[in-house]
Design a protein around this motif. Structure first.
Motif, PDB file in Angstrom:
ATOM      1  N   PHE A   1      11.607  -5.610  -0.404  1.00 35.22           N
ATOM      2  CA  PHE A   1      11.126  -4.256  -0.693  1.00 35.22           C
ATOM      3  C   PHE A   1       9.631  -4.105  -0.418  1.00 35.22           C
ATOM      4  O   PHE A   1       9.102  -2.997  -0.431  1.00 35.22           O
ATOM      5  CB  PHE A   1      11.419  -3.894  -2.147  1.00 35.22           C
ATOM      6  CG  PHE A   1      10.735  -4.778  -3.157  1.00 35.22           C
ATOM      7  CD1 PHE A   1       9.440  -4.510  -3.581  1.00 35.22           C
ATOM      8  CD2 PHE A   1      11.382  -5.879  -3.692  1.00 35.22           C
ATOM      9  CE1 PHE A   1       8.808  -5.324  -4.506  1.00 35.22           C
ATOM     10  CE2 PHE A   1      10.760  -6.695  -4.622  1.00 35.22           C
ATOM     11  CZ  PHE A   1       9.462  -6.423  -5.026  1.00 35.22           C
ATOM     12  N   LEU A   2       8.925  -5.216  -0.164  1.00 35.21           N
ATOM     13  CA  LEU A   2       7.505  -5.127   0.170  1.00 35.21           C
ATOM     14  C   LEU A   2       7.275  -4.279   1.416  1.00 35.21           C
ATOM     15  O   LEU A   2       6.180  -3.755   1.621  1.00 35.21           O
ATOM     16  CB  LEU A   2       6.930  -6.531   0.394  1.00 35.21           C
ATOM     17  CG  LEU A   2       6.771  -7.419  -0.851  1.00 35.21           C
ATOM     18  CD1 LEU A   2       6.366  -8.823  -0.446  1.00 35.21           C
ATOM     19  CD2 LEU A   2       5.746  -6.820  -1.803  1.00 35.21           C
ATOM     20  N   ALA A   3       8.313  -4.155   2.234  1.00 35.11           N
ATOM     21  CA  ALA A   3       8.189  -3.325   3.440  1.00 35.11           C
ATOM     22  C   ALA A   3       7.897  -1.877   3.089  1.00 35.11           C
ATOM     23  O   ALA A   3       7.387  -1.122   3.923  1.00 35.11           O
ATOM     24  CB  ALA A   3       9.469  -3.408   4.279  1.00 35.11           C
ATOM     25  N   ASN A   4       8.212  -1.476   1.846  1.00 30.69           N
ATOM     26  CA  ASN A   4       7.983  -0.092   1.439  1.00 30.69           C
ATOM     27  C   ASN A   4       6.577   0.151   0.922  1.00 30.69           C
ATOM     28  O   ASN A   4       6.223   1.288   0.611  1.00 30.69           O
ATOM     29  CB  ASN A   4       8.989   0.291   0.342  1.00 30.69           C
ATOM     30  CG  ASN A   4      10.426   0.112   0.796  1.00 30.69           C
ATOM     31  OD1 ASN A   4      10.745   0.381   1.945  1.00 30.69           O
ATOM     32  ND2 ASN A   4      11.289  -0.351  -0.097  1.00 30.69           N
ATOM     33  N   PHE A   5       5.759  -0.899   0.814  1.00 31.95           N
ATOM     34  CA  PHE A   5       4.426  -0.742   0.250  1.00 31.95           C
ATOM     35  C   PHE A   5       3.502   0.024   1.177  1.00 31.95           C
ATOM     36  O   PHE A   5       2.559   0.674   0.719  1.00 31.95           O
ATOM     37  CB  PHE A   5       3.822  -2.112  -0.074  1.00 31.95           C
ATOM     38  CG  PHE A   5       4.232  -2.641  -1.420  1.00 31.95           C
ATOM     39  CD1 PHE A   5       5.373  -2.174  -2.043  1.00 31.95           C
ATOM     40  CD2 PHE A   5       3.489  -3.607  -2.067  1.00 31.95           C
ATOM     41  CE1 PHE A   5       5.766  -2.648  -3.282  1.00 31.95           C
ATOM     42  CE2 PHE A   5       3.865  -4.087  -3.307  1.00 31.95           C
ATOM     43  CZ  PHE A   5       5.012  -3.608  -3.917  1.00 31.95           C
ATOM     44  N   LEU A   6       3.726  -0.083   2.470  1.00 33.15           N
ATOM     45  CA  LEU A   6       2.893   0.633   3.427  1.00 33.15           C
ATOM     46  C   LEU A   6       3.701   1.803   3.974  1.00 33.15           C
ATOM     47  O   LEU A   6       4.715   1.610   4.631  1.00 33.15           O
ATOM     48  CB  LEU A   6       2.460  -0.296   4.575  1.00 33.15           C
ATOM     49  CG  LEU A   6       1.545  -1.455   4.188  1.00 33.15           C
ATOM     50  CD1 LEU A   6       1.209  -2.306   5.410  1.00 33.15           C
ATOM     51  CD2 LEU A   6       0.266  -0.963   3.540  1.00 33.15           C
ATOM     52  N   SER A   7       3.242   3.011   3.703  1.00 32.67           N
ATOM     53  CA  SER A   7       3.953   4.204   4.168  1.00 32.67           C
ATOM     54  C   SER A   7       3.814   4.347   5.672  1.00 32.67           C
ATOM     55  O   SER A   7       2.942   3.731   6.304  1.00 32.67           O
ATOM     56  CB  SER A   7       3.396   5.448   3.471  1.00 32.67           C
ATOM     57  OG  SER A   7       2.049   5.666   3.852  1.00 32.67           O
ATOM     58  N   HIS A   8       4.671   5.200   6.250  1.00 34.79           N
ATOM     59  CA  HIS A   8       4.604   5.420   7.694  1.00 34.79           C
ATOM     60  C   HIS A   8       3.241   5.953   8.145  1.00 34.79           C
ATOM     61  O   HIS A   8       2.697   5.479   9.150  1.00 34.79           O
ATOM     62  CB  HIS A   8       5.713   6.371   8.140  1.00 34.79           C
ATOM     63  CG  HIS A   8       5.646   6.720   9.596  1.00 34.79           C
ATOM     64  ND1 HIS A   8       5.954   5.830  10.599  1.00 34.79           N
ATOM     65  CD2 HIS A   8       5.258   7.871  10.220  1.00 34.79           C
ATOM     66  CE1 HIS A   8       5.778   6.408  11.772  1.00 34.79           C
ATOM     67  NE2 HIS A   8       5.358   7.642  11.558  1.00 34.79           N
ATOM     68  N   PRO A   9       2.633   6.930   7.436  1.00 34.33           N
ATOM     69  CA  PRO A   9       1.298   7.375   7.867  1.00 34.33           C
ATOM     70  C   PRO A   9       0.266   6.258   7.859  1.00 34.33           C
ATOM     71  O   PRO A   9      -0.594   6.196   8.754  1.00 34.33           O
ATOM     72  CB  PRO A   9       0.956   8.466   6.834  1.00 34.33           C
ATOM     73  CG  PRO A   9       2.269   8.986   6.381  1.00 34.33           C
ATOM     74  CD  PRO A   9       3.171   7.791   6.362  1.00 34.33           C
ATOM     75  N   VAL A  10       0.329   5.359   6.863  1.00 32.37           N
ATOM     76  CA  VAL A  10      -0.631   4.259   6.809  1.00 32.37           C
ATOM     77  C   VAL A  10      -0.408   3.302   7.981  1.00 32.37           C
ATOM     78  O   VAL A  10      -1.361   2.904   8.660  1.00 32.37           O
ATOM     79  CB  VAL A  10      -0.518   3.511   5.463  1.00 32.37           C
ATOM     80  CG1 VAL A  10      -1.355   2.236   5.478  1.00 32.37           C
ATOM     81  CG2 VAL A  10      -0.973   4.407   4.321  1.00 32.37           C
ATOM     82  N   ILE A  11       0.855   2.942   8.222  1.00 36.09           N
ATOM     83  CA  ILE A  11       1.153   2.027   9.332  1.00 36.09           C
ATOM     84  C   ILE A  11       0.770   2.660  10.669  1.00 36.09           C
ATOM     85  O   ILE A  11       0.155   2.022  11.529  1.00 36.09           O
ATOM     86  CB  ILE A  11       2.649   1.647   9.324  1.00 36.09           C
ATOM     87  CG1 ILE A  11       2.931   0.669   8.183  1.00 36.09           C
ATOM     88  CG2 ILE A  11       3.062   1.012  10.638  1.00 36.09           C
ATOM     89  CD1 ILE A  11       2.263  -0.683   8.359  1.00 36.09           C
ATOM     90  N   SER A  12       1.161   3.928  10.862  1.00 39.00           N
ATOM     91  CA  SER A  12       0.852   4.609  12.114  1.00 39.00           C
ATOM     92  C   SER A  12      -0.655   4.734  12.311  1.00 39.00           C
ATOM     93  O   SER A  12      -1.173   4.495  13.417  1.00 39.00           O
ATOM     94  CB  SER A  12       1.506   5.998  12.122  1.00 39.00           C
ATOM     95  OG  SER A  12       1.246   6.666  13.333  1.00 39.00           O
ATOM     96  N   GLY A  13      -1.372   5.088  11.248  1.00 39.85           N
ATOM     97  CA  GLY A  13      -2.820   5.195  11.347  1.00 39.85           C
ATOM     98  C   GLY A  13      -3.473   3.856  11.617  1.00 39.85           C
ATOM     99  O   GLY A  13      -4.404   3.743  12.428  1.00 39.85           O
ATOM    100  N   PHE A  14      -2.978   2.810  10.945  1.00 37.99           N
ATOM    101  CA  PHE A  14      -3.527   1.477  11.155  1.00 37.99           C
ATOM    102  C   PHE A  14      -3.324   1.009  12.593  1.00 37.99           C
ATOM    103  O   PHE A  14      -4.255   0.520  13.243  1.00 37.99           O
ATOM    104  CB  PHE A  14      -2.876   0.487  10.191  1.00 37.99           C
ATOM    105  CG  PHE A  14      -3.250  -0.942  10.449  1.00 37.99           C
ATOM    106  CD1 PHE A  14      -4.473  -1.433  10.045  1.00 37.99           C
ATOM    107  CD2 PHE A  14      -2.385  -1.782  11.131  1.00 37.99           C
ATOM    108  CE1 PHE A  14      -4.826  -2.757  10.300  1.00 37.99           C
ATOM    109  CE2 PHE A  14      -2.725  -3.093  11.391  1.00 37.99           C
ATOM    110  CZ  PHE A  14      -3.954  -3.588  10.971  1.00 37.99           C
ATOM    111  N   ILE A  15      -2.095   1.158  13.087  1.00 34.21           N
ATOM    112  CA  ILE A  15      -1.801   0.705  14.453  1.00 34.21           C
ATOM    113  C   ILE A  15      -2.586   1.523  15.474  1.00 34.21           C
ATOM    114  O   ILE A  15      -3.108   0.975  16.460  1.00 34.21           O
ATOM    115  CB  ILE A  15      -0.290   0.786  14.722  1.00 34.21           C
ATOM    116  CG1 ILE A  15       0.448  -0.265  13.863  1.00 34.21           C
ATOM    117  CG2 ILE A  15       0.031   0.579  16.193  1.00 34.21           C
ATOM    118  CD1 ILE A  15       1.953  -0.220  13.996  1.00 34.21           C
TER     119      ILE A  15
END
Length: 573
Positions: free
Chosen positions: A121-135
């Motif tokens: 469930f750790l995969a849910n800690f980073l939301s899509h906007p955070v991952i998309s913004g980070f990448i």
């Protein structure tokens, strides 16, 4: 553990072998230039990228759940390695190389332990906007870091000012090579597949061939550089010596202080790598209706990173482009990855010396073409239109990565994501509802023409009740009661409430005390079982709630009848 080990091998059929062999060959050809380029991006000797493409594929095959995910060095983990380790040692130094190896091992151990503890469930800690913004932010950093190589400039051109100052010193041969390679790879990405299909080649084959175009550019660049002696005659920067042979499985025990320094970097690279890999695996799995287990992905990625570290490689995760090619080329099981590892190992013991002539400009072009699509403008547009808070989170995370670096960007993104959720939760939707005529459905009185009962206010709370929104919910209830001063009963509909924290419970208890003084009884409807289990022993539920109804319809019928009886009795008196 036995069930997790090589589950795909238990039902392996001979009919699957052809697809795995062909996919393994094709992906290995694609993986070589990427592995070299990403090791260079990470500030490491280029052979470490190839080492990270051997045992990690075996490690993932032992435990991973995806049949087509291809693990290895990727741009994001390469950049994170450089950003996270640069404060501790100079890139390329012996100490830096050891830190990169230990980073991969520690990251692998963390991931594997997380898998054993079933923390998928750790995969849910980073939301899509955070991952998309980070990448997206990381992709911008990667692009800028490679510009100087397109012009044949050295480390003095790492900043914008340095690039502009030394632009006049650009190498025209390098520029020509960069331009030719860039045009070829862009053509291969955008138009080659269409032209191959127009020539009568099948859709799948055309797509795979277009993905292999970078390797053709590598062969051509190496051939011209060696034949024309460009590194000596025209000062074209090249990879240089690349040791042939397989990596030596040696271990150098790190010092305790160095291990402490690497704990936070290892955690960050583990979390980002896991989220990216699971996203890729799930995307590919949907195409073939495969079930992806996040817990087994943790085990597989953990084993892959441990294997990479002990064989002298850098941190790895699943790459989308390689995995997509792997699937399109016919991969049926992780055996395709094992075949790729075997072919790369064969290259290392036979033709590794050839890669010494690979121009750095070609590596830069390979990286630029690979990471440019990672700048996710479409997600920013969609988020900005649909939910401005998500759009701000995505944009702020990208800017933070560019401005503050990897650690700062992830921290800002996490804080913004948490703050956004708290802000949303602090503004709950609270509706006064009534019954749709001749039905058992209840809707907001401000949106529908509904029936209400005199003396009864029915309020639906569409949010968990917790510390951030208790005041807002209390104020909404008081406003609704003020609008109907003849109220005798308050019905709280909790169909959307999964949790009431201690602050929320205290607010409800104090509210009940105030309403009791005004002669208003509190009733509940549609309380979920888990919430009821927590409430049933509380003072508020046992002593301050008058009645609990299975449905709002039952509550309306019962309370309505009581109100009607009270009204009739009052008239009789």
């Amino acid at each position: 553990m036995k069930r997790a080990l090589l589950p795909w091998l238990q039902n392996y059929r001979q009919s699957l072998l052809g697809g795995d062999l062909s996919a393994g060959l094709i992906v290995s050809v694609m993986l070589v230039p990427q592995a070299i380029a990403y090791a260079y991006l990470a500030g490491l000797p280029v052979e470490m990228g190839l080492y990270a493409s051997l045992l990690p594929l075996l490690g993932y095959a032992l435990f991973g759940s995806s049949m087509t995910l291809s693990v290895g060095p990727v741009a994001i983990t390469a950049l994170m390695t450089l950003e996270l380790l640069s404060p501790f040692a100079e890139a390329g130094s012996a100490e830096y190389i050891q830190l990169a190896i230990w980073l991969a091992v520690i990251s692998g151990v963390m991931l594997f332990v997380f898998g054993l503890l079933r923390l998928g469930f750790l995969a849910n800690f980073l939301s899509h906007p955070v991952i998309s913004g980070f990448i997206s932010g990381a992709a911008v950093l990667i692009l800028f870091s490679q510009i100087r190589h397109l012009f044949g400039l050295g480390s003095e051109a790492t900043s914008i000012g340095g690039l502009l100052t030394h632009l006049s010193e650009s190498n025209p041969v390098v520029i020509g090579m960069s331009l030719a390679s860039l045009i070829w790879m862009i053509y291969a990405r955008i138009r080659m597949s269409d032209h191959l299909k127009a020539a009568g080649i099948g859709v799948g084959t055309a797509g795979v061939l277009s993905k292999m175009a970078p390797m053709l550019a590598v062969i051509a660049a190496i051939g011209f550089t060696w034949w024309l002696d460009l590194s000596n005659q025209h000062n074209v920067p090249v990879v240089g010596h690349l040791p042939s042979g397989l990596p030596a499985l040696v271990w150098s025990t790190p010092q305790l202080e160095q291990l402490k320094l690497l704990l936070i970097p290892a955690l960050l690279i583990s979390l980002v790598g896991f989220v990216e890999s699971v996203s890729v695996a799930q995307s590919l799995g949907r195409r073939k209706r495969e079930s992806i287990s996040p817990n087994r992905e943790l085990l597989g990625l953990g084993a892959a990173n441990i294997a990479s570290g002990i064989s002298g490689g850098l941190a790895v995760c699943g790459g989308f482009s390689r995995s997509a090619v792997n699937q399109a080329a016919g991969a049926n099981t992780p055996l395709a990855g094992i075949v790729s590892a075997a072919i790369i190992a064969l290259m290392l013991v036979s033709i590794a010396d050839m890669f010494a002539f690979m121009p750095l400009a070609l590596l830069a072009v390979t990286i630029i073409v690979a990471v440019t699509p990672l700048i996710d403008i479409s997600s920013l547009k969609n988020a900005w239109r649909y939910d401005r808070a998500d759009g701000i989170t995505l944009l702020a995370t990208a800017i933070a990565v560019i401005w503050l670096g990897v650690e700062g960007g992830i921290l800002i993104g996490l804080c913004l994501s948490i703050a956004t959720q708290l802000w949303r939760g602090s503004k709950p939707h609270v509706a006064v509802v009534g019954r749709i005529p001749h039905s058992e459905h209840f809707r907001n009185i401000s949106r529908y023409d509904v029936e209400t009962i005199s003396g009864l206010v029915a309020i639906r709370i569409d949010e968990n009740i917790f510390f951030a929104n208790t005041k807002a919910i209390e104020q909404a209830i008081n406003r609704a009661l003020s609008a109907q001063p003849d109220t005798h009963a308050l019905l709280l509909i909790l169909s959307a409430v999964n949790q009431i924290d201690s602050t929320g419970l205290e607010m409800l208890s104090e509210l009940a005390e105030g309403l009791e003084e005004k002669g208003i009884a509190i009733h509940l409807a549609e309380v979920k079982g888990p919430l009821m289990d927590k409430l049933k022993d509380t003072h508020w539920y046992k002593d301050q709630v008058s009645a609990v109804f299975l449905s709002t319809h039952d509550a309306f019928n019962t309370i309505g009848a009581l109100e009607e009886d009270a009204h009739t009795t009052g008239e009789t008196k």
